[in-house]
Write an enzyme that holds these catalytic residues in place. Structure first.
Site, PDB file in Angstrom:
ATOM      1  N   TRP A  40       0.795  -1.221   0.000  1.00 22.15           N
ATOM      2  CA  TRP A  40       0.000   0.000   0.000  1.00 22.15           C
ATOM      3  C   TRP A  40       0.833   1.280   0.000  1.00 22.15           C
ATOM      4  O   TRP A  40       0.325   2.355  -0.264  1.00 22.15           O
ATOM      5  CB  TRP A  40      -0.949   0.022   1.208  1.00 22.15           C
ATOM      6  N   ASN A  41       2.124   1.197   0.287  1.00 18.05           N
ATOM      7  CA  ASN A  41       2.875   2.447   0.444  1.00 18.05           C
ATOM      8  C   ASN A  41       3.181   3.132  -0.890  1.00 18.05           C
ATOM      9  O   ASN A  41       3.364   4.347  -0.932  1.00 18.05           O
ATOM     10  CB  ASN A  41       4.171   2.203   1.232  1.00 18.05           C
ATOM     11  N   LYS A  73      -2.585  -8.499  -7.444  1.00 18.57           N
ATOM     12  CA  LYS A  73      -3.319  -8.325  -6.186  1.00 18.57           C
ATOM     13  C   LYS A  73      -2.868  -7.016  -5.560  1.00 18.57           C
ATOM     14  O   LYS A  73      -1.692  -6.835  -5.242  1.00 18.57           O
ATOM     15  CB  LYS A  73      -3.053  -9.497  -5.243  1.00 18.57           C
ATOM     16  N   GLY A 122       7.062  -6.290  -0.226  1.00 16.91           N
ATOM     17  CA  GLY A 122       6.429  -6.109   1.072  1.00 16.91           C
ATOM     18  C   GLY A 122       7.357  -6.533   2.188  1.00 16.91           C
ATOM     19  O   GLY A 122       8.588  -6.518   2.045  1.00 16.91           O
ATOM     20  N   GLU A 140      11.111  -8.583  -3.147  1.00 16.56           N
ATOM     21  CA  GLU A 140      11.806  -7.431  -2.576  1.00 16.56           C
ATOM     22  C   GLU A 140      11.152  -7.143  -1.240  1.00 16.56           C
ATOM     23  O   GLU A 140       9.965  -6.804  -1.172  1.00 16.56           O
ATOM     24  CB  GLU A 140      11.751  -6.198  -3.465  1.00 16.56           C
ATOM     25  N   LEU A 141      11.929  -7.256  -0.176  1.00 16.30           N
ATOM     26  CA  LEU A 141      11.358  -7.276   1.172  1.00 16.30           C
ATOM     27  C   LEU A 141      11.798  -6.058   1.986  1.00 16.30           C
ATOM     28  O   LEU A 141      12.023  -4.996   1.445  1.00 16.30           O
ATOM     29  CB  LEU A 141      11.734  -8.607   1.831  1.00 16.30           C
ATOM     30  N   CYS A 159      10.558   1.194   1.928  1.00 14.85           N
ATOM     31  CA  CYS A 159      11.480   0.082   2.170  1.00 14.85           C
ATOM     32  C   CYS A 159      12.922   0.541   2.335  1.00 14.85           C
ATOM     33  O   CYS A 159      13.719  -0.152   2.961  1.00 14.85           O
ATOM     34  CB  CYS A 159      11.373  -0.960   1.057  1.00 14.85           C
ATOM     35  N   GLU A 188      12.359  -3.327  11.106  1.00 15.47           N
ATOM     36  CA  GLU A 188      11.808  -2.279  10.249  1.00 15.47           C
ATOM     37  C   GLU A 188      10.550  -1.727  10.917  1.00 15.47           C
ATOM     38  O   GLU A 188       9.558  -2.427  11.071  1.00 15.47           O
ATOM     39  CB  GLU A 188      11.473  -2.851   8.876  1.00 15.47           C
TER      40      GLU A 188
END
Length: 387
Positions: free
Chosen positions: A52-53, A76, A130, A152-153, A186, A286
């Site tokens: 959502w960011n 999604k 996410g 990508e986390l 992130c 984080e």
């Protein structure tokens, strides 16, 4: 404006600027009788899960190379940005260059659809941006299908200010690094590592600058930091800061705004905590909010040790007047992206990814992005003499 502009650049790079046209295989005559050639093929259906960011930018970042590779896509998008998602889907639906059924978009507040993307054998590749915690769940859920994963986390970006750093550049950049997207990014610059020789001045100037940040609605001119995604997130960040206080000195104790016209929202003033220990949650986790730690080091080796002390490796920044010194430190940092005398610069022509728990090394920008959505088929030909 930032999101849409970035998304347009990334889509154009994949579709119009040459990635599709440069997508070729290789060939070679191994001998007079044997010829080898390779040909890239689309993997099939690509599942894309975006956060959502930055829903427009991060959807475009994965969707661009997926389409350029020849895949169809099921996207999604998150419930927190439902109106944005609907507008995005409407634009896709009216794009006559995309045949019906090639791009499919849905929004959900739960995880049923996302779990189906992870477990379905009909989905050949899954791209997820996410949290690291959810990324690990996706790895487990997709194990039975052995599908291609592009993850990508999370991140915990250190900003390293060496003893010759230009504070007129470094301090404003550090403020931007923790206030952009309201700290929900992130690569948020959540750790400021400062050489002891300049720590006193840097501490004073950064504290003053963060204290002066003006919160307000994100579309209001003059606002320097907007609200977090919801009130629960703002309260969560505040609890994490409170829990850190036994091991941290609050240089700037911002916090949740509880009075005035912004009290009903999810506004959170920037917070700066000076810490020494590395094994505490405020350093290791984080937070996804406008919270920075201030850490002091005595040598380049200690700066690298501290910067590498978390499980994350998405980005890092180095501030120095010595480019050679910066590049030497950059080689020692466990981060996929290293900025020198800046932070947050991204370009569609260069890769983005993560080391360690920040991702599995898959890139969604640059020429390597196509590879995430392709299978390479190799042909070996034996020449048969005529007659």
């Amino acid at each position: 404006m930032f999101e849409v502009g970035t998304a347009v650049r990334w889509l154009r790079y994949n579709a119009a600027a040459g990635l599709v046209g440069s997508d070729v295989g290789r060939h070679a005559d191994i001998s007079q009788e044997i010829h080898f050639r390779s040909s890239p093929e689309p993997l099939g259906v690509a599942g894309i899960i975006t956060p959502w960011n930055a829903p427009i930018t991060l959807t475009a970042r994965a969707l661009g190379p997926a389409l350029a590779a020849g895949c169809t896509a099921v996207v999604k998008m998150p419930a927190q940005t439902a109106l944005t998602n609907s507008f995005f889907a409407e634009i896709i639906a009216h794009c006559t260059a995309i045949p019906p059924g090639v791009v499919n978009v849905f929004t959900e507040s739960g995880s049923e659809g996302a779990e189906l993307l992870a477990t379905s054998p009909d989905v050949a590749v899954l791209s997820y941006t996410g949290s690291t915690a959810v990324g690990r769940k996706i790895v487990e859920a997709s194990a039975a299908t052995l599908k291609r994963l592009n993850l990508e986390l999370g991140g915990k970006t250190p900003l390293i200010l060496l003893d010759d750093a230009d504070l007129d550049v470094a301090i404003p950049t550090a403020v931007s690094a923790v206030t952009m997207l309201n700290g929900q990014f992130c690569v948020t610059g959540s750790r400021v590592l400062v050489h002891r020789a300049i720590a006193g001045e840097a501490r004073e100037r950064l504290s003053e600058a963060l204290s002066a940040v003006r919160p307000g609605p994100s579309d209001e001119p003059g606002s320097q930091i907007g609200p977090l995604i919801d009130r629960a997130s703002a309260e969560r960040v505040d609890r994490l800061v409170e829990d850190a206080l036994p091991d941290a000195m609050p240089l700037v104790r911002g916090g949740l705004i509880t009075d005035g016209p912004l009290a009903a929202g999810a506004f959170y003033r920037p917070t700066l905590l000076e810490v020494e220990r590395l094994d505490i949650p405020v350093v290791q986790e984080e937070l996804f909010g406008p919270v920075q730690t201030f850490e002091v080091f005595d040598s380049d080796a200690e700066a690298v040790r501290r910067a590498n002390a978390t499980e994350y490796g998405l980005g890092a920044a180095i501030f120095t007047r010595n480019t050679g010194r910066a590049r030497a430190l950059g080689r020692a940092l466990q981060a996929a992206g290293v900025w020198i005398n800046t932070w947050g610069l991204l370009n569609e022509k260069f890769e983005q990814g993560g080391y360690k728990a920040s991702g599995n090394g898959g890139f969604l920008c640059g020429p390597r992005a196509l590879e995430q959505f392709q299978q390479v088929k190799v042909y070996a030909e034996l020449a048969i003499p005529h007659g």
